[in-house]
Scaffold this motif. Sequence first.
Motif, short mmCIF file in Angstrom:
data_model
loop_
_atom_site.label_atom_id
_atom_site.label_comp_id
_atom_site.label_asym_id
_atom_site.label_seq_id
_atom_site.Cartn_x
_atom_site.Cartn_y
_atom_site.Cartn_z
N LEU A 1 -36.43 29.55 13.77
CA LEU A 1 -36.33 28.85 12.48
C LEU A 1 -35.56 27.54 12.62
CD1 LEU A 1 -36.88 28.91 9.43
CD2 LEU A 1 -34.66 30.04 9.16
N SER B 1 -27.96 40.04 2.77
CA SER B 1 -29.35 40.42 3.00
C SER B 1 -29.51 41.94 2.96
CB SER B 1 -29.84 39.87 4.35
OG SER B 1 -29.13 40.43 5.43
N VAL C 1 -35.29 37.48 7.80
CA VAL C 1 -35.68 36.28 7.05
C VAL C 1 -34.62 35.94 5.99
CG1 VAL C 1 -37.40 35.33 5.48
CG2 VAL C 1 -38.13 36.63 7.48
N LEU C 2 -34.16 36.95 5.25
CA LEU C 2 -33.16 36.71 4.22
C LEU C 2 -31.86 36.17 4.81
CD1 LEU C 2 -33.56 39.78 1.81
CD2 LEU C 2 -33.98 37.37 1.29
N GLN D 1 -37.20 24.02 11.58
CA GLN D 1 -36.60 23.20 10.53
C GLN D 1 -35.90 21.95 11.08
OE1 GLN D 1 -36.85 23.58 7.31
NE2 GLN D 1 -37.88 25.57 7.29
N TYR E 1 -27.41 30.18 14.68
CA TYR E 1 -28.34 30.55 13.62
C TYR E 1 -28.93 31.94 13.81
CZ TYR E 1 -28.06 25.50 13.04
OH TYR E 1 -27.59 24.22 12.89
N LEU F 1 -31.47 34.48 7.52
CA LEU F 1 -31.69 33.11 7.97
C LEU F 1 -31.73 32.13 6.81
CD1 LEU F 1 -34.39 33.75 10.72
CD2 LEU F 1 -31.98 33.22 11.07
N LEU F 2 -32.32 32.57 5.69
CA LEU F 2 -32.43 31.68 4.53
C LEU F 2 -31.10 31.53 3.81
CD1 LEU F 2 -35.87 32.82 3.03
CD2 LEU F 2 -35.39 30.80 4.43
N LEU F 3 -30.27 32.56 3.85
CA LEU F 3 -28.99 32.53 3.13
C LEU F 3 -27.92 31.72 3.88
CD1 LEU F 3 -28.79 36.24 1.92
CD2 LEU F 3 -28.94 34.22 0.45
#
Length: 316
Positions: free
Chosen positions: A215, A281, A257-258, A219, A231, A260-262
């Motif tokens: 990710l 998460s 995923v959560l 990004q 990360y 990583l997004l948070l």
Amino acid sequence: MSPRPFYQAALRGLHSLLNGFSQIFLQTHAGCGLLVLLAIAIGAPHLLAGALLGALGSTLTARWRGYPGADIAMGLYGYNGILLGLLLSLTIDWSALLALLIITSAALSSLLLAPWMRRMREHRWLPAFTFPFVALGWLLLWLTAPLHLPAQSEAVNAQASLSWLTSLEATVRGLGQVIFLDHPLAGLCLFIGLWLADRHAACWALLGSAGGLALALYQSWPTQGASAGLYGYNAALAAIALGQVHRRPWLPLLGIVLALLLQPGFSALGLPALTMPFILSCWLISASRRLLQQAADDCTPLPRRDKGLHPQDKTP
């Protein structure tokens, strides 16, 4: 008097201490804990004293308070203190005040964890995980300036573009960053320790760390942070925790995923993420599953009952 009881008590204490180190990765395995210690000795030997001091402070407090012996033996009252000892040793120069801060904060972590665990078992609270470490860590980091504590200087290493070899190193570094280590050999030790304790957990941890790296590259996040594994560690912990409880693979993948997004959100708030994305998460997924289960139970029709009717009043 026979020395055997003393040796047995010392052996139980050592076993509990090593389990505390393995519980950082949600395992109860003395061999895994020993490899966590070895990883610290390899990656950052100057943090080892703080980790041991934190482990002793939190575990001895639990014994003094008379908390369940089985929980202490499993290392459940050790890992938060260890993480606090690592964080403070990484942030502040060694002094008598630092030692006092480690012991005090480690003791407080046990005092916070005990009522939470009791309510988790009696009232189905969500697991605390490393929340005592995060809460106390944020508080202590905020206090470093008012207390005029001497901060350690941070070394900045220039990183080249990622190749397949540096990508592999970054993946195992993601495991090391759980305990603030930036050394591929230390990360490898942690992976071996996880493999000894639970091969399933080891694979999920590696997948979570690799997901964080992927990710970051997608990004176009800073290459320095990506190559250091910054990360991947929350995603690795989320994958381990959810993979132990849920056999459906999509739930640990959702946790990755959560997490990583948070994680970037804490930088926007000006807070160090620590392990809070991992905690959030897991909480979100567990709470959502409980609500869905409750809704399904409420929608399930109950069997028809003719309660309160006289037999002659029933329609044939």
